[in-house]
Motif scaffolding. Structure first.
Motif, short mmCIF file in Angstrom:
data_model
loop_
_atom_site.label_atom_id
_atom_site.label_comp_id
_atom_site.label_asym_id
_atom_site.label_seq_id
_atom_site.Cartn_x
_atom_site.Cartn_y
_atom_site.Cartn_z
N ALA A 169 0.64 -1.28 0.24
CA ALA A 169 -0.06 -0.03 0.07
C ALA A 169 0.87 1.42 0.08
O ALA A 169 0.34 2.18 0.60
N GLU A 170 2.07 1.22 -0.75
CA GLU A 170 3.03 2.41 -0.95
C GLU A 170 3.92 2.82 0.42
O GLU A 170 4.80 2.86 0.14
N THR A 171 3.16 2.87 1.53
CA THR A 171 3.74 3.30 2.59
C THR A 171 3.74 2.59 4.01
O THR A 171 3.98 2.95 5.03
N CYS A 172 3.14 1.25 3.87
CA CYS A 172 3.07 0.41 4.93
C CYS A 172 4.18 -0.41 5.03
O CYS A 172 4.09 -1.47 4.10
N ALA B 252 5.50 4.50 6.64
CA ALA B 252 4.76 5.57 7.71
C ALA B 252 3.99 4.72 8.77
O ALA B 252 3.63 5.55 9.79
N CYS B 253 4.01 3.50 8.54
CA CYS B 253 3.64 2.70 9.65
C CYS B 253 3.77 1.09 9.45
O CYS B 253 4.56 0.87 8.43
N LEU B 254 3.81 0.24 10.35
CA LEU B 254 4.33 -1.00 10.21
C LEU B 254 3.30 -2.22 10.58
O LEU B 254 2.61 -1.77 11.70
N ALA C 59 -5.95 -1.09 9.12
CA ALA C 59 -6.10 -0.34 10.42
C ALA C 59 -4.64 0.35 10.90
O ALA C 59 -4.60 1.50 11.19
N ALA C 60 -3.55 0.09 9.96
CA ALA C 60 -2.26 0.87 10.06
C ALA C 60 -2.38 2.06 9.57
O ALA C 60 -1.70 3.18 10.06
N MET C 61 -2.82 2.03 8.34
CA MET C 61 -2.87 3.14 7.37
C MET C 61 -3.90 4.27 8.06
O MET C 61 -3.59 5.40 7.75
N GLY D 38 -3.61 8.70 9.32
CA GLY D 38 -4.52 9.52 8.44
C GLY D 38 -4.60 9.47 7.03
O GLY D 38 -4.97 10.21 6.26
N GLN D 39 -4.08 8.17 6.56
CA GLN D 39 -3.86 8.04 5.00
C GLN D 39 -4.80 7.43 4.61
O GLN D 39 -5.08 6.86 3.19
#
Length: 405
Positions: free
Chosen positions: A206-209, A238-240, A397-399, A403-404
């Motif tokens: 998802a690009e940034t997870c 941005a999240c893990l 949930a992480a995204m 706030g994305q």
């Protein structure tokens, strides 16, 4: 002015002191004697019962007795009978394999397999790099239908399946294998050494997870974990999401070290012994991960994997997604090895979190339920990162925490 004690008084005091000492010694000695006698009587009962059974069997048994197998089964039976559901006995071969798994270096053909519920065959869920299986072209998702002429449908234990695919370097295992297009092949694979990393996947989705699949907590997990997390953060995660499904959490220290890397300073976990004494197992330092975290769990998430997820939730604000975990919250002894190479473990204490709470017997309840339907359960090993419904819930949930989403 000091007063002198008369010889008679001094003698009386000495006699009283001797009498008290003698009485205390007798009490302690009697307690030790009673304990010893009780222990001797119990052992005598054990030996007498085994001796009676042994005389009966050997007097008329038609089949020959394999003494090594008999001794192993007796030892396993003893561990099963002590009322400790986590106590376990390993034969010399099993213990050798367990040590190899802990070190992440095995000798065999180089695959991880499970019993496939739909076909009954051994489904290949992992092919390790630089192994005989990878060189032979065996692929994830395919099936082994026989091992050394024994149909895998007859082998109901995943542990026994794995054991049959291991062996000394240079020895050979013959397998019947179904290719991706379901063509049957006969393969003879010569065992060699290969590595089994505890982290099988670490990539952005998802690009940034950042998604990290932790298959096990073992000797090398701490360094693998730090490398995986650092790499993903450097790539812009941005999240893990930490995928702990089917992680049985065998190595307690590895789970503690990994949790320490994620959470702020404080007590991560404690051990409570049978007398109620509590010992802190690890204090976390001030370093922590400052991006939203999610732990994905299921009913086979246990031990130090539960500890890791619980610590991240309570100390690092992580969200737990999935289904209720196994509920194995105990501290096991170090391995007690025996003269023939076998070994055993027993429970020595109860695991407590930073709030003195235990999850033993109850498991961890997720913040977000991600129960699979029957059809989804049947397709569990067919899913990829992008199609797995549980991973999708965890990533969402992480995204959302960033706030994305």
């Amino acid at each position: 002015m000091s007063k002198k004690i008369s010889l008679g008084v001094a003698a009386t005091i000495a006699i009283i002191a001797m009498a008290v000492t003698f009485s205390l010694t007798m009490v302690v000695s009697m307690q030790m004697f009673n304990t010893t006698v009780s222990s001797v009587k119990n052992k005598e009962r054990q030996y007498n019962k085994l001796s009676e059974i042994d005389r009966f069997v050997r007097s008329g048994e038609y089949f020959s007795i394999d003494e090594d197998t008999l001794n192993d089964r007796l030892a396993a039976g003893y561990m099963n009978g002590i009322g400790d559901k986590y106590a376990v006995y390993y034969t010399a071969k099993e213990y050798s394999e367990k040590q190899a798994v802990e070190k992440g270096t095995l000798t065999g053909i180089g695959v991880a397999v499970v019993n496939d519920s739909s076909s009954g065959y051994a489904r290949v869920i992992r092919v390790y790099d630089n192994s005989p299986a990878s060189e032979a072209g065996i692929q994830v998702g395919c099936f082994i239908t026989a091992i050394d002429d024994e149909p895998t449908r007859n082998i109901t234990s995943s542990a026994r399946l794995t054991s049959k695919l291991l062996g000394e370097e240079g020895t050979t295992t013959n397998i019947t294998y179904l290719t991706p297009d379901r063509q049957e092949q006969q393969l003879s694979l010569v065992h060699s050494n290969y590595r089994t990393p505890s982290i099988s996947t670490a990539q952005l989705t998802a690009e940034t997870c950042g998604y990290i699949r932790i298959d096990a907590f073992s000797t090398g997990t701490a360094s693998e974990f730090k490398t995986a997390v650092d790499n993903l953060l450097q790539q812009g995660a941005a999240c893990l999401v930490f995928d702990l499904r089917d992680n049985t959490g065998e190595n307690l220290n590895a789970g503690l070290v990994a949790a320490d890397y994620c959470v702020p300073s404080g007590e991560i976990a404690k051990e409570q012994d049978k007398d109620g004494n509590i010992t802190v197992l690890r204090m976390s330092d001030e370093n922590e991960i400052n991006v939203p975290m999610v732990c994905l769990v299921n009913g086979s998430t246990a031990g130090s994997a539960e500890l890791f997820a619980n610590a991240l939730r309570k100390m690092g604000g992580a969200t737990i997604v999935g289904t209720k975990t196994a509920g194995k919250g105990v501290v096991l002894s170090d391995a007690q090895s025996f003269s023939d190479g076998s070994a055993a473990y027993i429970t020595t204490g109860l695991l407590l979190d930073n709030e003195d709470q235990t999850w033993d017997g109850t498991g961890l309840t997720p913040d977000i339920d991600a129960t699979l339907s029957v059809d989804e359960q049947n397709a569990y090993y067919d899913y990829t990162i992008n199609t797995d419904p549980q991973i999708s819930k965890a990533v969402n949930a992480a995204m959302s925490l960033t706030g994305q989403n």
